[in-house]
Design a protein around this motif. Sequence first.
Motif, PDB file in Angstrom:
ATOM      1  N   SER A 102      79.902 -60.683 -87.120  1.00 36.36           N
ATOM      2  CA  SER A 102      81.256 -60.958 -86.654  1.00 36.36           C
ATOM      3  C   SER A 102      81.230 -61.222 -85.164  1.00 36.36           C
ATOM      4  O   SER A 102      80.506 -60.568 -84.415  1.00 36.36           O
ATOM      5  N   PRO A 103      82.006 -62.218 -84.665  1.00 42.37           N
ATOM      6  CA  PRO A 103      82.002 -62.476 -83.236  1.00 42.37           C
ATOM      7  C   PRO A 103      82.533 -61.312 -82.422  1.00 42.37           C
ATOM      8  O   PRO A 103      82.141 -61.130 -81.289  1.00 42.37           O
ATOM      9  N   VAL A 104      83.416 -60.504 -82.984  1.00 44.59           N
ATOM     10  CA  VAL A 104      83.945 -59.314 -82.311  1.00 44.59           C
ATOM     11  C   VAL A 104      83.900 -58.167 -83.306  1.00 44.59           C
ATOM     12  O   VAL A 104      84.474 -58.256 -84.385  1.00 44.59           O
ATOM     13  N   ILE A 109      85.767 -53.595 -79.684  1.00 40.57           N
ATOM     14  CA  ILE A 109      87.185 -53.272 -79.522  1.00 40.57           C
ATOM     15  C   ILE A 109      87.361 -51.833 -79.032  1.00 40.57           C
ATOM     16  O   ILE A 109      88.210 -51.550 -78.191  1.00 40.57           O
ATOM     17  N   ARG A 110      86.565 -50.918 -79.567  1.00 39.12           N
ATOM     18  CA  ARG A 110      86.657 -49.524 -79.141  1.00 39.12           C
ATOM     19  C   ARG A 110      86.314 -49.379 -77.654  1.00 39.12           C
ATOM     20  O   ARG A 110      86.976 -48.648 -76.916  1.00 39.12           O
ATOM     21  N   SER A 111      85.280 -50.079 -77.212  1.00 36.73           N
ATOM     22  CA  SER A 111      84.887 -50.011 -75.803  1.00 36.73           C
ATOM     23  C   SER A 111      85.939 -50.645 -74.902  1.00 36.73           C
ATOM     24  O   SER A 111      86.282 -50.098 -73.850  1.00 36.73           O
ATOM     25  N   TRP A 112      86.470 -51.806 -75.324  1.00 35.20           N
ATOM     26  CA  TRP A 112      87.506 -52.473 -74.523  1.00 35.20           C
ATOM     27  C   TRP A 112      88.785 -51.639 -74.468  1.00 35.20           C
ATOM     28  O   TRP A 112      89.474 -51.622 -73.442  1.00 35.20           O
ATOM     29  N   GLY A 168      88.912 -59.303 -75.484  1.00 36.33           N
ATOM     30  CA  GLY A 168      88.600 -59.954 -76.750  1.00 36.33           C
ATOM     31  C   GLY A 168      89.503 -61.114 -77.078  1.00 36.33           C
ATOM     32  O   GLY A 168      89.138 -61.988 -77.871  1.00 36.33           O
ATOM     33  N   ARG A 169      90.698 -61.166 -76.469  1.00 33.29           N
ATOM     34  CA  ARG A 169      91.637 -62.240 -76.776  1.00 33.29           C
ATOM     35  C   ARG A 169      91.167 -63.571 -76.207  1.00 33.29           C
ATOM     36  O   ARG A 169      91.404 -64.616 -76.804  1.00 33.29           O
TER      37      ARG A 169
END
Length: 319
Positions: A102-104, A109-112, A168-169
């Motif tokens: 998966s690209p993300v 997401i958890r780190s961001w 990520g956006r």
Amino acid sequence: MLFGVKKFHQYLAENHFTIETDHKPLLGLFAETKAIPMMASARIQRWALTLPAYEYELVYRPGSQIANADCLSRLPAKEKPSIQETPVPPEYIMLLELMDTSPVTSKHIRSWTRQDPVLSTVLRYVQWGWPNFCENPEMKSYYCRRDELTVQDGCVLWGNRVVIPPPGRGRVFTTHGLPEMLVSDNGTCFTSEEFKAFMEKNCIHHVQTALYQPSSNGLAERSVRTFKEGIKKLQGPDIQTRLDRFLFLYRTTPQTTTGQTPAELLVNWRLRTHLDLTHPSVQQTVKKSQWRQNIQHDLHVKDRSMKEQDTVYVKNFGN
């Protein structure tokens, strides 16, 4: 259920029929007298747009009482096809769930989320409780939905949707840069103030089309038509092989308008194809020319042979 309705469309259209299912949660999603929940996934919403075209009644029936359908789904086949011979349904092409990577990922997401000052605060409020008032303007969009937010594995969820942090956006733009124009429908995610501010900040012209009207986006419809016509003409053991061959042929075919291939326009690089084997190779031509020069040079060069005690000239590089 949806497959059966589409399969027998010519028999079910304009006729009242009954759908029996052993999956009781479907009664709350696709019942003819109930609306689709606002937090339903995009796939459920697409299915819900198809079923209202029929006049049906959804009835729950336990699996033990649907012996005929259960028998047909369990009867053994005469020959068991291999995995390679089993065709992949076209709707699974480029589906994110079937991608090897998966690209993300949830780890990103958890780190961001932990590093973002707004989402880290939201994460703490969801876990330990929200205050009675919220004066921070960046938190208001989350505060008004505080009862719908949950936390799972360090990620903030809105219903069944993951809240993507800002890093990520914009990940899709880091590979090919900012586009000049972006075409989308009038979905709420594309008409929000945050998305509008992002478009204006990056000087991207946003063109909106009618919601649930794919025909209004002519370029996308033409791309779909080109893909369908090309994938039907290609041969391969599975859908993924035909997809790869189609993309390779499309990216290496010069366009009638520009006279260049999509690969040249995007990355300024000409991809090598089988047709290149029919053209004279510049590299081979240079090698042959150098080989002929070496032969001519060796024909006019005298062999030098020296013996012991012969007098020779030596250059001293020390002084």
